[in-house]
Design a protein around this motif. Structure first.
Motif, PDB file in Angstrom:
ATOM      1  N   ALA A 101      24.455  20.598  28.580  1.00 22.55           N
ATOM      2  CA  ALA A 101      23.509  19.643  29.368  1.00 22.55           C
ATOM      3  C   ALA A 101      22.757  20.609  30.375  1.00 22.55           C
ATOM      4  N   PHE A 102      21.533  20.106  30.683  1.00 22.08           N
ATOM      5  CA  PHE A 102      20.658  20.762  31.660  1.00 22.08           C
ATOM      6  C   PHE A 102      20.331  19.681  32.526  1.00 22.08           C
ATOM      7  N   LEU A 103      20.236  20.315  33.860  1.00 23.66           N
ATOM      8  CA  LEU A 103      19.807  19.397  34.908  1.00 23.66           C
ATOM      9  C   LEU A 103      18.550  20.282  35.774  1.00 23.66           C
ATOM     10  N   LEU A 104      17.806  19.254  36.208  1.00 26.85           N
ATOM     11  CA  LEU A 104      16.659  19.813  37.012  1.00 26.85           C
ATOM     12  C   LEU A 104      17.217  19.846  38.445  1.00 26.85           C
ATOM     13  N   GLY A 105      17.108  20.821  39.225  1.00 23.93           N
ATOM     14  CA  GLY A 105      17.159  20.838  40.650  1.00 23.93           C
ATOM     15  C   GLY A 105      16.055  21.376  41.595  1.00 23.93           C
ATOM     16  N   MET A 106      16.179  20.775  42.599  1.00 17.98           N
ATOM     17  CA  MET A 106      15.308  20.845  43.768  1.00 17.98           C
ATOM     18  C   MET A 106      15.884  21.928  44.838  1.00 17.98           C
ATOM     19  N   PRO A 107      15.333  22.945  45.096  1.00 22.12           N
ATOM     20  CA  PRO A 107      16.033  23.570  46.414  1.00 22.12           C
ATOM     21  C   PRO A 107      15.539  22.774  47.648  1.00 22.12           C
ATOM     22  N   THR A 108      16.575  22.828  48.458  1.00 21.83           N
ATOM     23  CA  THR A 108      16.574  22.021  49.967  1.00 21.83           C
ATOM     24  C   THR A 108      16.020  23.130  51.036  1.00 21.83           C
ATOM     25  N   ASP A 109      15.333  22.676  51.976  1.00 26.80           N
ATOM     26  CA  ASP A 109      14.914  23.634  52.932  1.00 26.80           C
ATOM     27  C   ASP A 109      15.992  23.878  54.137  1.00 26.80           C
ATOM     28  N   THR A 110      16.722  22.925  54.259  1.00 27.64           N
ATOM     29  CA  THR A 110      17.796  22.855  55.260  1.00 27.64           C
ATOM     30  C   THR A 110      18.953  23.835  54.970  1.00 27.64           C
ATOM     31  N   GLU A 118      18.596  16.298  40.106  1.00 31.01           N
ATOM     32  CA  GLU A 118      17.923  15.175  40.178  1.00 31.01           C
ATOM     33  C   GLU A 118      17.820  14.392  38.643  1.00 31.01           C
ATOM     34  N   GLN A 119      17.801  15.226  37.724  1.00 25.43           N
ATOM     35  CA  GLN A 119      17.694  14.730  36.192  1.00 25.43           C
ATOM     36  C   GLN A 119      18.728  15.375  35.465  1.00 25.43           C
ATOM     37  N   LEU A 120      19.051  14.722  34.501  1.00 28.87           N
ATOM     38  CA  LEU A 120      20.093  15.165  33.235  1.00 28.87           C
ATOM     39  C   LEU A 120      19.532  15.121  31.968  1.00 28.87           C
ATOM     40  N   LEU A 121      19.529  16.172  31.212  1.00 27.67           N
ATOM     41  CA  LEU A 121      19.181  16.112  29.800  1.00 27.67           C
ATOM     42  C   LEU A 121      20.415  16.605  28.981  1.00 27.67           C
ATOM     43  N   CYS A 122      20.780  15.761  28.033  1.00 26.85           N
ATOM     44  CA  CYS A 122      21.944  16.008  27.431  1.00 26.85           C
ATOM     45  C   CYS A 122      21.658  16.462  25.997  1.00 26.85           C
ATOM     46  N   ILE A 123      21.990  17.490  25.460  1.00 24.25           N
ATOM     47  CA  ILE A 123      21.782  18.176  24.167  1.00 24.25           C
ATOM     48  C   ILE A 123      22.286  17.399  23.273  1.00 24.25           C
ATOM     49  N   PRO A 124      21.613  17.006  22.213  1.00 17.05           N
ATOM     50  CA  PRO A 124      22.233  16.483  20.950  1.00 17.05           C
ATOM     51  C   PRO A 124      22.653  17.455  19.870  1.00 17.05           C
ATOM     52  N   PRO A 125      23.194  17.150  18.821  1.00 20.76           N
ATOM     53  CA  PRO A 125      23.686  18.000  17.961  1.00 20.76           C
ATOM     54  C   PRO A 125      22.763  18.870  17.165  1.00 20.76           C
ATOM     55  N   GLU A 126      21.599  18.142  16.949  1.00 19.02           N
ATOM     56  CA  GLU A 126      20.549  18.761  16.325  1.00 19.02           C
ATOM     57  C   GLU A 126      19.803  20.002  17.492  1.00 19.02           C
ATOM     58  N   GLY A 127      20.302  20.125  18.552  1.00 15.29           N
ATOM     59  CA  GLY A 127      19.901  20.887  19.499  1.00 15.29           C
ATOM     60  C   GLY A 127      20.646  22.376  19.196  1.00 15.29           C
ATOM     61  N   PHE A 128      21.398  22.512  18.511  1.00 16.56           N
ATOM     62  CA  PHE A 128      22.356  23.729  18.203  1.00 16.56           C
ATOM     63  C   PHE A 128      22.166  24.320  16.867  1.00 16.56           C
ATOM     64  N   THR A 129      22.119  25.647  16.907  1.00 17.17           N
ATOM     65  CA  THR A 129      22.405  26.420  15.869  1.00 17.17           C
ATOM     66  C   THR A 129      23.558  26.518  15.285  1.00 17.17           C
ATOM     67  N   LEU A 131      22.131  27.474  21.184  1.00 18.65           N
ATOM     68  CA  LEU A 131      20.901  26.688  21.235  1.00 18.65           C
ATOM     69  C   LEU A 131      19.949  26.854  20.074  1.00 18.65           C
ATOM     70  N   THR A 132      19.099  25.965  19.483  1.00 19.87           N
ATOM     71  CA  THR A 132      17.954  26.371  18.878  1.00 19.87           C
ATOM     72  C   THR A 132      16.970  26.987  19.708  1.00 19.87           C
ATOM     73  N   ASP A 133      15.876  27.715  19.334  1.00 20.64           N
ATOM     74  CA  ASP A 133      14.913  28.304  19.855  1.00 20.64           C
ATOM     75  C   ASP A 133      13.980  26.980  20.466  1.00 20.64           C
ATOM     76  N   GLU A 134      13.901  26.092  19.803  1.00 22.55           N
ATOM     77  CA  GLU A 134      13.074  24.928  20.171  1.00 22.55           C
ATOM     78  C   GLU A 134      13.715  24.224  21.433  1.00 22.55           C
ATOM     79  N   THR A 135      15.180  24.253  21.335  1.00 18.05           N
ATOM     80  CA  THR A 135      15.784  23.612  22.457  1.00 18.05           C
ATOM     81  C   THR A 135      15.434  24.372  23.773  1.00 18.05           C
ATOM     82  N   ARG A 136      15.777  25.812  23.860  1.00 20.83           N
ATOM     83  CA  ARG A 136      15.773  26.743  24.655  1.00 20.83           C
ATOM     84  C   ARG A 136      14.140  26.492  25.289  1.00 20.83           C
ATOM     85  N   ALA A 137      13.174  26.378  24.340  1.00 19.79           N
ATOM     86  CA  ALA A 137      11.734  26.354  24.929  1.00 19.79           C
ATOM     87  C   ALA A 137      11.576  25.024  25.458  1.00 19.79           C
ATOM     88  N   HIS A 138      12.006  23.835  24.855  1.00 24.98           N
ATOM     89  CA  HIS A 138      11.917  22.482  25.480  1.00 24.98           C
ATOM     90  C   HIS A 138      12.492  22.402  27.030  1.00 24.98           C
TER      91      HIS A 138
END
Length: 177
Positions: A26-35, A42-53, A62-69
């Motif tokens: 899975a991949f997640l989006l992160g935001m650095p904090t100033d403090t 803040e967001q989660l993206l679970c990779i489905p079976p078709e996202g793998f070679t 991972l497929t090239d398309e998944t990495r780019a995505h």
């Protein structure tokens, strides 16, 4: 370096990582904090079976398309990218030699594409995790010290991977001289 997320995202992440009989990613989006040296996921993206070679009990690719995505996803949100994957059947959470070798190629690429935004990686076993972050350079990892869930539940990593990463990075540098 502390990484924080909500209980809801953490629960969805763990459920995905230990679904099925193979390693999951899975991949997640992160935001650095100033403090503080902290990234808030803040967001989660679970990779489905078709996202793998390749997707097995002990290895994924991972497929090239998944990495780019996932890189475009982070770019579009002006966020840093955090990966997480599972190791099934391991007693101790630590990145494998193939995980570490993959960082040497993937982290500099992501760093360049996201214009120097931090990148982090987690590996989870059934009962523990380890994590590294690249915040100042795509060639120098640091230990993630804490995974904070809902601001009150701190989980500590095994800290098994950093020494192995540094040793392999040093050995790779010797080979290029």
């Amino acid at each position: 370096m502390k990484i924080a997320l909500s209980q809801e995202i953490y629960s969805r992440l763990i459920k995905h990582l230990f679904s099925g009989k193979t390693e999951q990613v899975a991949f997640l989006l992160g935001m650095p904090t100033d403090t503080s040296p902290r990234i808030r996921l803040e967001q989660l993206l679970c990779i489905p079976p078709e996202g793998f070679t390749i997707q097995s009990e002990y290895h994924v690719s991972l497929t090239d398309e998944t990495r780019a995505h996932v890189i475009k996803w982070a770019w579009d949100h002006q966020a840093c990218l955090v990966e997480a994957h599972s190791h099934r059947g391991y007693a101790t959470a630590a990145f494998s030699p193939s995980d570490i070798a993959g960082f040497r190629e993937f982290v500099p690429h992501v760093w360049w594409r996201l214009q120097g935004r931090p990148y982090a990686a987690f590996v989870f076993t059934q009962n523990e995790f380890d994590a590294l972050a690249w915040t100042k350079s795509p060639h120098v990892a640091q230990q993630v010290t804490t995974l904070e869930v809902d601001g009150r539940q701190d989980r500590l990593p095994t800290a098994e991977s950093l020494h192995s990463y540094m040793r392999r990075a040093h050995d790779a540098g010797k080979r290029t001289l």
